[in-house]
Design a protein around this motif. Sequence first.
Motif, PDB file in Angstrom:
ATOM      1  N   VAL A   1     -24.895  17.106  13.475  1.00 15.21           N
ATOM      2  CA  VAL A   1     -23.664  17.419  12.768  1.00 15.21           C
ATOM      3  C   VAL A   1     -23.961  18.458  11.696  1.00 15.21           C
ATOM      4  N   GLY A   2     -23.121  19.436  11.569  1.00 16.03           N
ATOM      5  CA  GLY A   2     -23.312  20.456  10.560  1.00 16.03           C
ATOM      6  C   GLY A   2     -24.464  21.407  10.820  1.00 16.03           C
ATOM      7  N   ASP A   3     -25.078  21.276  11.979  1.00 20.31           N
ATOM      8  CA  ASP A   3     -26.205  22.158  12.345  1.00 20.31           C
ATOM      9  C   ASP A   3     -27.339  22.070  11.331  1.00 20.31           C
ATOM     10  N   HIS A   4     -27.548  20.898  10.763  1.00 18.03           N
ATOM     11  CA  HIS A   4     -28.640  20.732   9.798  1.00 18.03           C
ATOM     12  C   HIS A   4     -29.973  20.548  10.499  1.00 18.03           C
ATOM     13  N   PHE A   5     -29.922  20.161  11.738  1.00 18.79           N
ATOM     14  CA  PHE A   5     -31.126  19.819  12.474  1.00 18.79           C
ATOM     15  C   PHE A   5     -30.973  20.231  13.920  1.00 18.79           C
TER      16      PHE A   5
ATOM     17  N   GLY B   1     -32.840  27.719  23.186  1.00 15.20           N
ATOM     18  CA  GLY B   1     -32.317  27.437  21.862  1.00 15.20           C
ATOM     19  C   GLY B   1     -30.941  26.795  21.963  1.00 15.20           C
ATOM     20  N   ILE B   2     -30.612  25.953  20.990  1.00 20.66           N
ATOM     21  CA  ILE B   2     -29.318  25.287  20.958  1.00 20.66           C
ATOM     22  C   ILE B   2     -28.569  25.730  19.712  1.00 20.66           C
ATOM     23  N   SER B   3     -27.261  25.846  19.846  1.00 19.19           N
ATOM     24  CA  SER B   3     -26.428  26.196  18.700  1.00 19.19           C
ATOM     25  C   SER B   3     -25.050  25.588  18.921  1.00 19.19           C
ATOM     26  N   ARG B   4     -24.218  25.667  17.879  1.00 19.33           N
ATOM     27  CA  ARG B   4     -22.870  25.132  17.994  1.00 19.33           C
ATOM     28  C   ARG B   4     -21.911  25.986  17.192  1.00 19.33           C
ATOM     29  N   ASP B   5     -20.670  25.971  17.624  1.00 18.89           N
ATOM     30  CA  ASP B   5     -19.589  26.620  16.893  1.00 18.89           C
ATOM     31  C   ASP B   5     -18.488  25.577  16.765  1.00 18.89           C
ATOM     32  N   ASP B   6     -18.390  24.983  15.598  1.00 18.90           N
ATOM     33  CA  ASP B   6     -17.415  23.914  15.416  1.00 18.90           C
ATOM     34  C   ASP B   6     -15.982  24.442  15.423  1.00 18.90           C
TER      35      ASP B   6
ATOM     36  N   PHE C   1     -11.771  14.793  20.799  1.00 17.12           N
ATOM     37  CA  PHE C   1     -12.397  14.138  19.659  1.00 17.12           C
ATOM     38  C   PHE C   1     -12.739  15.205  18.617  1.00 17.12           C
ATOM     39  N   LYS C   2     -13.094  14.740  17.423  1.00 17.99           N
ATOM     40  CA  LYS C   2     -13.424  15.646  16.342  1.00 17.99           C
ATOM     41  C   LYS C   2     -14.858  16.121  16.536  1.00 17.99           C
ATOM     42  N   PHE C   3     -14.985  17.250  17.228  1.00 17.57           N
ATOM     43  CA  PHE C   3     -16.291  17.758  17.649  1.00 17.57           C
ATOM     44  C   PHE C   3     -17.266  17.895  16.489  1.00 17.57           C
ATOM     45  N   ALA C   4     -16.786  18.386  15.378  1.00 17.39           N
ATOM     46  CA  ALA C   4     -17.677  18.670  14.243  1.00 17.39           C
ATOM     47  C   ALA C   4     -18.359  17.418  13.703  1.00 17.39           C
ATOM     48  N   ASN C   5     -17.842  16.268  14.029  1.00 18.86           N
ATOM     49  CA  ASN C   5     -18.378  15.014  13.499  1.00 18.86           C
ATOM     50  C   ASN C   5     -19.477  14.394  14.343  1.00 18.86           C
ATOM     51  N   TYR C   6     -19.866  15.091  15.419  1.00 21.52           N
ATOM     52  CA  TYR C   6     -20.796  14.474  16.367  1.00 21.52           C
ATOM     53  C   TYR C   6     -21.998  15.356  16.670  1.00 21.52           C
ATOM     54  N   GLU C   7     -23.134  14.694  16.759  1.00 20.91           N
ATOM     55  CA  GLU C   7     -24.332  15.311  17.295  1.00 20.91           C
ATOM     56  C   GLU C   7     -24.117  15.543  18.795  1.00 20.91           C
ATOM     57  N   MET C   8     -24.701  16.649  19.271  1.00 18.66           N
ATOM     58  CA  MET C   8     -24.548  16.989  20.689  1.00 18.66           C
ATOM     59  C   MET C   8     -25.917  17.246  21.319  1.00 18.66           C
ATOM     60  N   ARG C   9     -25.986  17.034  22.621  1.00 15.53           N
ATOM     61  CA  ARG C   9     -27.242  17.219  23.342  1.00 15.53           C
ATOM     62  C   ARG C   9     -27.019  17.924  24.674  1.00 15.53           C
TER      63      ARG C   9
END
Length: 114
Positions: free
Chosen positions: A53-57, A69-74, A27-35
């Motif tokens: 999405v977009g690491d705004h929150f 801490g949580i982070s993402r690399d799209d 799936f398009k990972f960047a389009n989804y919130e993750m937990r």
Amino acid sequence: QVQLVESGGGSVQSGGSLRLSCTASGFKFANYEMRWYRQVPGKEREVIATISVGDHFRNVEETVMDRFGISRDDNKNTVYLQMNRLKPEDTARYYCRRSESDFWGQGIQVTVVS
């Protein structure tokens, strides 16, 4: 098909650190919130951290927010959970999930020994 694969768990001494990774596909990972969630035997699975999405929150549960801490690399389709100053009570199976969906990883064990 959608897949979420966790890695980076294991056994660590109290006070140590681990970084969990969850790599997504299908799936398009960047389009989804993750937990991230965790679960100990006999207890309900609890949400630990959320990243938008977009690491705004980002939100990390109060009980661990001073250590996790949580982070993402799209670009890598990966969400991370950095866990510092681990305690024996952090011992659990950790899962990632695509928010608001039935898509979960298989989970990975984290064991903190004193």
